[in-house]
Design a protein around this motif. Sequence first.
Motif, PDB file in Angstrom:
ATOM      1  N   GLY A  18       4.506   0.013  10.016  1.00 16.41           N
ATOM      2  CA  GLY A  18       5.152   1.750  10.700  1.00 16.41           C
ATOM      3  C   GLY A  18       5.777   1.176  11.536  1.00 16.41           C
ATOM      4  O   GLY A  18       6.230   2.102  12.666  1.00 16.41           O
ATOM      5  N   ASN A  19       6.761  -0.075  11.533  1.00 14.97           N
ATOM      6  CA  ASN A  19       7.318  -0.664  12.740  1.00 14.97           C
ATOM      7  C   ASN A  19       8.893  -0.993  12.555  1.00 14.97           C
ATOM      8  O   ASN A  19       9.594  -1.066  13.801  1.00 14.97           O
ATOM      9  CB  ASN A  19       7.336  -1.831  13.546  1.00 14.97           C
ATOM     10  N   ARG A  20       9.097  -0.475  11.024  1.00 15.98           N
ATOM     11  CA  ARG A  20      10.537  -0.195  11.059  1.00 15.98           C
ATOM     12  C   ARG A  20      10.785   0.621   9.124  1.00 15.98           C
ATOM     13  O   ARG A  20       9.469   0.875   8.899  1.00 15.98           O
ATOM     14  CB  ARG A  20      11.121  -1.803  11.212  1.00 15.98           C
ATOM     15  N   GLY A  21      11.563   0.744   8.764  1.00 17.02           N
ATOM     16  CA  GLY A  21      12.204   1.028   7.787  1.00 17.02           C
ATOM     17  C   GLY A  21      10.965   2.553   7.296  1.00 17.02           C
ATOM     18  O   GLY A  21      11.057   3.267   7.972  1.00 17.02           O
ATOM     19  N   ALA A  93      -0.443   3.490   3.218  1.00 18.49           N
ATOM     20  CA  ALA A  93      -0.773   2.071   2.495  1.00 18.49           C
ATOM     21  C   ALA A  93       0.326   2.084   2.539  1.00 18.49           C
ATOM     22  O   ALA A  93       0.741   2.229   1.434  1.00 18.49           O
ATOM     23  CB  ALA A  93      -2.122   1.857   2.035  1.00 18.49           C
ATOM     24  N   ASN A  94       1.378   1.506   4.044  1.00 21.30           N
ATOM     25  CA  ASN A  94       2.690   1.062   3.508  1.00 21.30           C
ATOM     26  C   ASN A  94       2.862  -0.287   3.067  1.00 21.30           C
ATOM     27  O   ASN A  94       3.909  -0.340   2.912  1.00 21.30           O
ATOM     28  CB  ASN A  94       3.267   1.893   4.307  1.00 21.30           C
ATOM     29  N   ALA A  95       2.956  -1.370   4.899  1.00 21.12           N
ATOM     30  CA  ALA A  95       2.887  -2.897   4.479  1.00 21.12           C
ATOM     31  C   ALA A  95       3.753  -3.350   2.905  1.00 21.12           C
ATOM     32  O   ALA A  95       2.488  -2.710   2.503  1.00 21.12           O
ATOM     33  CB  ALA A  95       2.245  -3.225   5.601  1.00 21.12           C
ATOM     34  N   ALA A 164       4.435  -9.375 -10.854  1.00 18.76           N
ATOM     35  CA  ALA A 164       3.909  -9.926  -9.219  1.00 18.76           C
ATOM     36  C   ALA A 164       4.205  -8.291  -8.844  1.00 18.76           C
ATOM     37  O   ALA A 164       3.881  -7.187  -8.387  1.00 18.76           O
ATOM     38  CB  ALA A 164       4.352 -10.414  -8.919  1.00 18.76           C
ATOM     39  N   TYR A 165       5.016  -7.690  -8.728  1.00 21.37           N
ATOM     40  CA  TYR A 165       5.529  -6.572  -7.587  1.00 21.37           C
ATOM     41  C   TYR A 165       5.203  -5.052  -8.480  1.00 21.37           C
ATOM     42  O   TYR A 165       4.542  -4.378  -8.138  1.00 21.37           O
ATOM     43  CB  TYR A 165       7.444  -6.795  -6.692  1.00 21.37           C
ATOM     44  N   ALA A 166       5.757  -5.270  -9.967  1.00 20.38           N
ATOM     45  CA  ALA A 166       5.373  -3.695 -10.575  1.00 20.38           C
ATOM     46  C   ALA A 166       4.380  -3.830 -10.889  1.00 20.38           C
ATOM     47  O   ALA A 166       4.027  -3.025 -10.057  1.00 20.38           O
ATOM     48  CB  ALA A 166       6.280  -4.744 -11.933  1.00 20.38           C
ATOM     49  N   ALA A 199      17.352   2.443   1.751  1.00 21.47           N
ATOM     50  CA  ALA A 199      18.716   1.328   2.820  1.00 21.47           C
ATOM     51  C   ALA A 199      16.968   1.480   3.185  1.00 21.47           C
ATOM     52  O   ALA A 199      17.607   1.406   4.639  1.00 21.47           O
ATOM     53  CB  ALA A 199      18.928   2.166   3.306  1.00 21.47           C
ATOM     54  N   THR A 200      16.305   0.106   3.930  1.00 19.14           N
ATOM     55  CA  THR A 200      15.766  -0.505   4.762  1.00 19.14           C
ATOM     56  C   THR A 200      15.698  -2.247   4.653  1.00 19.14           C
ATOM     57  O   THR A 200      16.878  -2.485   4.351  1.00 19.14           O
ATOM     58  CB  THR A 200      14.511  -0.434   4.551  1.00 19.14           C
ATOM     59  N   ASP A 201      15.246  -3.175   5.784  1.00 19.78           N
ATOM     60  CA  ASP A 201      15.866  -4.351   5.720  1.00 19.78           C
ATOM     61  C   ASP A 201      14.969  -5.118   4.203  1.00 19.78           C
ATOM     62  O   ASP A 201      16.003  -6.273   3.949  1.00 19.78           O
ATOM     63  CB  ASP A 201      14.562  -5.124   7.009  1.00 19.78           C
TER      64      ASP A 201
HETATM   65  P1  NAI Z   1      10.661  -2.720   5.440  1.00 17.19           P
HETATM   66  O1  NAI Z   1      10.329  -4.426   5.603  1.00 17.19           O
HETATM   67  O2  NAI Z   1      11.423  -2.050   6.109  1.00 17.19           O
HETATM   68  O3  NAI Z   1       9.993  -2.832   6.288  1.00 17.19           O
HETATM   69  C1  NAI Z   1       8.168  -3.285   5.665  1.00 17.19           C
HETATM   70  C2  NAI Z   1       7.420  -2.961   6.518  1.00 17.19           C
HETATM   71  O4  NAI Z   1       5.821  -3.613   6.422  1.00 17.19           O
HETATM   72  C3  NAI Z   1       7.560  -3.763   8.148  1.00 17.19           C
HETATM   73  O5  NAI Z   1       6.709  -3.095   9.202  1.00 17.19           O
HETATM   74  C4  NAI Z   1       6.555  -4.927   8.211  1.00 17.19           C
HETATM   75  O6  NAI Z   1       6.268  -5.886   9.699  1.00 17.19           O
HETATM   76  C5  NAI Z   1       4.808  -4.586   7.524  1.00 17.19           C
HETATM   77  N1  NAI Z   1       4.371  -5.786   6.767  1.00 17.19           N
HETATM   78  C6  NAI Z   1       4.691  -6.447   5.702  1.00 17.19           C
HETATM   79  N2  NAI Z   1       4.154  -7.247   5.333  1.00 17.19           N
HETATM   80  C7  NAI Z   1       2.791  -6.818   6.096  1.00 17.19           C
HETATM   81  C8  NAI Z   1       1.936  -7.748   6.908  1.00 17.19           C
HETATM   82  N3  NAI Z   1       1.228  -8.715   6.039  1.00 17.19           N
HETATM   83  N4  NAI Z   1       0.858  -7.421   7.154  1.00 17.19           N
HETATM   84  C9  NAI Z   1       1.344  -5.865   7.841  1.00 17.19           C
HETATM   85  N5  NAI Z   1       2.636  -5.431   8.232  1.00 17.19           N
HETATM   86  C10 NAI Z   1       2.988  -5.615   6.625  1.00 17.19           C
HETATM   87  O7  NAI Z   1      10.550  -2.122   3.862  1.00 17.19           O
HETATM   88  P2  NAI Z   1      10.686  -0.756   3.626  1.00 17.19           P
HETATM   89  O8  NAI Z   1      11.332  -0.633   2.605  1.00 17.19           O
HETATM   90  O9  NAI Z   1      10.614   0.062   4.044  1.00 17.19           O
HETATM   91  O10 NAI Z   1       9.399  -0.664   3.012  1.00 17.19           O
HETATM   92  C11 NAI Z   1       8.202  -0.117   2.736  1.00 17.19           C
HETATM   93  C12 NAI Z   1       7.340   0.597   1.368  1.00 17.19           C
HETATM   94  O11 NAI Z   1       8.116   0.616   0.597  1.00 17.19           O
HETATM   95  C13 NAI Z   1       6.737  -0.818   0.588  1.00 17.19           C
HETATM   96  O12 NAI Z   1       5.105  -1.102   0.546  1.00 17.19           O
HETATM   97  C14 NAI Z   1       7.974  -1.129  -0.403  1.00 17.19           C
HETATM   98  O13 NAI Z   1       7.570  -1.994  -0.908  1.00 17.19           O
HETATM   99  C15 NAI Z   1       8.270   0.030  -0.660  1.00 17.19           C
HETATM  100  N6  NAI Z   1       9.705   0.836  -1.528  1.00 17.19           N
HETATM  101  C16 NAI Z   1      10.595   0.821  -0.407  1.00 17.19           C
HETATM  102  C17 NAI Z   1      11.392   0.813  -1.110  1.00 17.19           C
HETATM  103  C18 NAI Z   1      12.620   0.402  -0.761  1.00 17.19           C
HETATM  104  O14 NAI Z   1      14.127   0.337  -1.573  1.00 17.19           O
HETATM  105  N7  NAI Z   1      13.330   0.264   0.353  1.00 17.19           N
HETATM  106  C19 NAI Z   1      11.502   1.017  -2.837  1.00 17.19           C
HETATM  107  C20 NAI Z   1      10.048   1.264  -3.539  1.00 17.19           C
HETATM  108  C21 NAI Z   1       9.244   0.801  -2.662  1.00 17.19           C
END
Ligand code: NAI
Length: 260
Positions: A18-21, A93-95, A164-166, A199-201
């Motif tokens: 929850g700290n970004r994206g 559960a987003n991480a 793996a991701y899928a 659009a995220t990291d």
């Molecule tokens: P992001 O890389 O900007 O953020 C991921 C977050 O998860 C960060 O806060 C990071 O600190 C946290 N994280 C990663 N590993 C961790 C761990 N081991 N323990 C605790 N926290 C951890 O990515 P985004 O894009 O915000 O992704 C969020 C979710 O959305 C993910 O599950 C991703 O697979 C999913 N997603 C993203 C898409 C995209 O286009 N950005 C598309 C489809 C799904």
Amino acid sequence: MAYQPFNLTGKVSLVTGGNRGIGLGMAEALAQSGSDIVIWGSNAERNLQAEGKLTSYGVRVLAQTVNVADEAQVVAAMAEAVIAMGRVDTVIANAGIGGGARSFSEMTTETWRRVMGVNMEGVFWTLREACKHIVERSKAGDPGGSLIGIASLAAIEGAARNEAYAATKGGVISMMKSIAVEHARYGVRANAILPGWIATDMTAGAQDNSAFAEKVIPRVPARRWGQPADFGGVAVYLASDASSYHSGDTFVIDGGYSIF
Ligand code: NAI
């Protein structure tokens, strides 16, 4: 009296990653709707920055440094969150992490296990610990809760070089349906969200890639990248009493990409 299901005052929402994206986008909307917030992230400095932002909305915020791929950390953090905040109502559960390979044939076991550790086991441990608290609270006469798993279009479309991701994202959808059926008696609903291109990291490489900009984004009917704020509405809806009969579903938030 006005219909105000989206006022989340009195509820506590926990967002992993929850700290970004996308996670921060959802946490901000939940906080702006009055929910107290718990965020988990593995980076303490980013947690602190997000905590400051979320606190500015006038709600209680707890930021915990947690690696969701570590079972003991997840168990301890959930117990600490319940004590600190008094309860947890919504858990997202987003991480998650990416983890592709040049080809499936070349995908290493290390990559497979790293992705499984965060995206599958991390989701399992987070939601299992959430269910323990919610079931216990329910049996004590205070039922209800909303569990949300962040999956991906990769779960339902062929994501080449990302097996793996899928697999983890397909697993999240299936897990949410099982949780939904088992926990409905406790007033719990469980749903999955499938983001499109956001659009995220995580997608920084694709955002900088001109071929991607020419070939993929024009195929998004909304004609733009999704933004973290685009996930605020679905998060608030699922955390609110407006969704009290909505369970076991998948929410595709992709600007229409998957149906074009
Ligand atoms: P992001 O890389 O900007 O953020 C991921 C977050 O998860 C960060 O806060 C990071 O600190 C946290 N994280 C990663 N590993 C961790 C761990 N081991 N323990 C605790 N926290 C951890 O990515 P985004 O894009 O915000 O992704 C969020 C979710 O959305 C993910 O599950 C991703 O697979 C999913 N997603 C993203 C898409 C995209 O286009 N950005 C598309 C489809 C799904």
